[in-house]
Design a protein around this motif. Structure first.
Motif, PDB file in Angstrom:
ATOM      1  N   ALA A 374      85.037 159.853 114.164  1.00  0.00           N
ATOM      2  CA  ALA A 374      85.554 159.387 115.523  1.00  0.00           C
ATOM      3  C   ALA A 374      86.654 160.212 115.951  1.00  0.00           C
ATOM      4  O   ALA A 374      87.384 160.671 115.247  1.00  0.00           O
ATOM      5  N   LEU A 375      86.498 160.710 117.241  1.00  0.00           N
ATOM      6  CA  LEU A 375      87.328 161.778 117.505  1.00  0.00           C
ATOM      7  C   LEU A 375      88.127 161.175 118.726  1.00  0.00           C
ATOM      8  O   LEU A 375      87.887 160.636 119.775  1.00  0.00           O
ATOM      9  N   SER A 376      89.556 161.204 118.438  1.00  0.00           N
ATOM     10  CA  SER A 376      90.512 161.041 119.792  1.00  0.00           C
ATOM     11  C   SER A 376      91.272 161.996 119.946  1.00  0.00           C
ATOM     12  O   SER A 376      91.773 162.909 119.204  1.00  0.00           O
ATOM     13  N   VAL A 377      91.452 162.342 121.212  1.00  0.00           N
ATOM     14  CA  VAL A 377      92.187 163.558 121.931  1.00  0.00           C
ATOM     15  C   VAL A 377      93.399 162.918 122.771  1.00  0.00           C
ATOM     16  O   VAL A 377      93.103 162.304 123.767  1.00  0.00           O
ATOM     17  N   GLU A 378      94.376 163.528 122.536  1.00  0.00           N
ATOM     18  CA  GLU A 378      95.559 162.938 123.335  1.00  0.00           C
ATOM     19  C   GLU A 378      96.323 164.440 124.109  1.00  0.00           C
ATOM     20  O   GLU A 378      96.942 165.154 123.105  1.00  0.00           O
ATOM     21  N   ALA A 379      95.748 164.827 125.020  1.00  0.00           N
ATOM     22  CA  ALA A 379      95.875 165.974 125.568  1.00  0.00           C
ATOM     23  C   ALA A 379      96.283 165.786 126.970  1.00  0.00           C
ATOM     24  O   ALA A 379      95.681 165.977 127.853  1.00  0.00           O
ATOM     25  N   GLU A 413      92.019 163.175 114.894  1.00  0.00           N
ATOM     26  CA  GLU A 413      92.949 163.054 116.066  1.00  0.00           C
ATOM     27  C   GLU A 413      93.543 164.318 116.469  1.00  0.00           C
ATOM     28  O   GLU A 413      93.970 165.133 115.349  1.00  0.00           O
ATOM     29  N   MET A 414      93.214 164.562 117.631  1.00  0.00           N
ATOM     30  CA  MET A 414      93.979 166.004 118.416  1.00  0.00           C
ATOM     31  C   MET A 414      94.740 165.533 119.327  1.00  0.00           C
ATOM     32  O   MET A 414      94.740 164.605 120.221  1.00  0.00           O
TER      33      MET A 414
END
Ligand code: ADP
Length: 497
Positions: A374-379, A413-414
């Protein structure tokens, strides 16, 4: 030859003749003087020594012919008074021939038959040739010493008993010890204890067999560091062929040894790499070829059905995936050769790192889904800079690919944040993690911290990423713990360096 002149010599010609014949084998000069120190006898050897014929000196004053006899010691006077006097290593000039040289002279009183002193007899040994030879030897030794001291190599010399008695200045400067400390076997104190025995065995075996030898050992330098030395010893002989010991020269081969080690490692790396590369490239090709063969077989039988039930589409997908993998591998290899030849060019354009990260995330979503990550991106932050878009994309994609390769089934997580002077990207996984001891090494070329049998790869991705980031003036680091996942942190300067 001898000319008889005075009364005294007339009485004893046979005695002087006898003495002369005794001295002949030695080549010694024999002269006789009367009480007025005038020559009464002058043998053949004296003619050769002085270059003056007997008939030229008979009756002449000895002090006129050999002025040194008139100086200080009064040899003649003392002999006339009854003493036997020696004049040793005296420098002389012979007035008449102007010949110069050195002599030993022995002056004794000359008695007549009644026991009265009637003159002086003198035996002369000419030392000129011997002194010259000594001087030449001294000069040769001085020249050798100067040459030895100026030589850029370390030199030593041993005697027939094996003990060392000479070390040149370069040796003493190198070890920082005195000649006295190195003397004999003192020099061996500087040999590394691990090399000591082998060194002694080689030295004495060669020594006893009078063979040339070569040996390598570590020798303590004046700063306390051990340096690798190549020591070459050769037996030396005197002109008459007698064994005189050994002479040896040493050079510091530490740098050469390191270079050899590096070269050997480079060759090993290349061989490892070739075997990994062939394995890596063959795997997708095998899958691809099997997939196409099976598709061809199936197509021949029931093409329509296959088209309908989606088999063709799935096969195309498999083929595409394998081709993409091959492309990635070949790209990595091309990057290595570009980096090695300094041809990695950075073409900066202005863009927002957050935008790019979101784009890469959505492009890789299918792969992440397939790996169960599962990928989460905080950008959210705007982090605009001037960087090479394709290259930065490559770095991000590489980190995400590693996250799912080394942490399948766990979340990734990114995040992108803006720091004072740079944009900061973090890629975090919850996979196998990396031991502290490996964390620096994995950024080097071909370095891997996992077995080839478990995880495919060249060990090049992180090295390429580090080179790309460095070309932008940025940095890449990892924070990780074995078994607890890893976080890779990339920092890119917001202003061009
Ligand atoms: P490759 O993955 O082809 O071996 P890389 O240069 O990308 O080459 O990585 C070098 C090594 O670093 C890997 O072999 C692996 O041991 C370790 N590594 C890289 N990324 C991760 C990660 N996310 N988790 C654990 N180990 C990693």
């Amino acid at each position: 030859m001898s000319t008889k002149l005075s009364l005294a010599t007339r009485r004893a010609p046979s005695m002087l003749g006898f003495a002369d014949s005794l001295l002949r084998s030695e080549g010694a000069g024999l002269v006789a003087l009367d009480v007025g120190f005038r020559f009464t006898f002058w043998n053949g050897a004296m003619e050769r020594i002085s270059g003056i014929r007997a008939d030229e000196v008979m009756g002449r004053s000895a002090i006129d012919v050999f002025p040194f006899l008139g100086e200080q010691e009064e040899h003649l006077g003392r002999a006339l008074a009854g003493e036997t006097v020696a004049a040793q290593r005296r420098r002389y000039t012979a007035a008449g021939s102007e010949r110069e040289g050195f002599l030993d002279g022995y002056f004794t009183p000359f008695f007549d038959e009644g026991g009265n002193i009637v003159g002086v007899v003198c035996v002369i040994h000419d030392l000129t040739a011997q002194k010259l030879a000594e001087e030449q030897l001294g000069e040769t030794e001085r020249r050798f010493q100067n040459m030895a001291d100026a030589a850029p190599v370390l030199l030593w010399m041993s005697e027939p008993d094996g003990l060392c008695t000479f070390f040149n200045q370069s040796w003493l400067d190198f070890t920082g010890r005195t000649m006295e400390e190195e003397w004999g076997v003192g020099w061996a104190e500087g040999i590394h204890f691990e090399d000591f025995q082998k060194c002694m065995d080689t030295y004495f075996a060669a020594f006893n067999a009078r063979r040339v030898f070569e040996m390598e050992y570590r020798l303590r330098r004046s700063d306390g560091n051990y340096r690798w030395i190549l020591d070459r010893g050769t037996p030396r002989y005197t002109p008459d062929g007698t064994f005189a010991g050994y002479i040896g020269s040493c050079i510091d081969i530490t740098d050469r040894k390191h270079m050899e080690g590096e070269l050997r490692k480079a060759v090993r790396d290349r061989d490892d790499f070739l075997s990994i590369a062939s394995h890596e490239l063959r795997t997708p090709l095998t899958t691809l070829s099997l997939e196409i063969q099976s598709l061809k077989r199936a197509l021949g039988k029931r093409a329509k059905v296959l088209a309908k039930n989606g088999r063709i589409e799935r096969s195309a997908e498999v083929a595409e995936n394998q081709i993409n993998r091959l492309i990635t591998l070949v790209e990595e290899l091309l990057d290595v050769s570009r980096l090695a030849s300094g041809r990695l060019r950075v073409e900066p354009t202005e863009f927002d790192l957050s935008d790019l990260v979101r784009e890469v995330a959505s492009r890789l979503k299918p792969s992440l889904d397939a790996a169960g990550c599962a990928l989460s991106v905080e950008a959210h932050a705007r982090a605009v800079g001037s960087w090479d878009r394709l290259r930065v994309e490559q770095v991000v994609a590489n980190l995400v690919s590693n996250a799912l390769k080394y942490g399948p089934g766990s979340p990734v997580e990114m995040s992108v944040t803006r720091e004072t002077e740079c944009a900061c990207l973090k890629v975090r996984d919850h996979g196998i993690g990396i031991a502290l001891a490996d964390q620096r090494r994995i950024f080097q070329r071909f370095e891997r911290a996992v077995p080839m049998s478990h995880y495919s790869g060249f060990g090049l991705g992180l090295w390429i990423a580090r080179e790309i980031v460095a070309a932008h003036g940025g940095s890449i680091d990892v924070a990780s713990e074995l078994g607890s996942g890893s976080t890779f942190i990339v920092r890119l300067p917001l202003r061009a360096a």
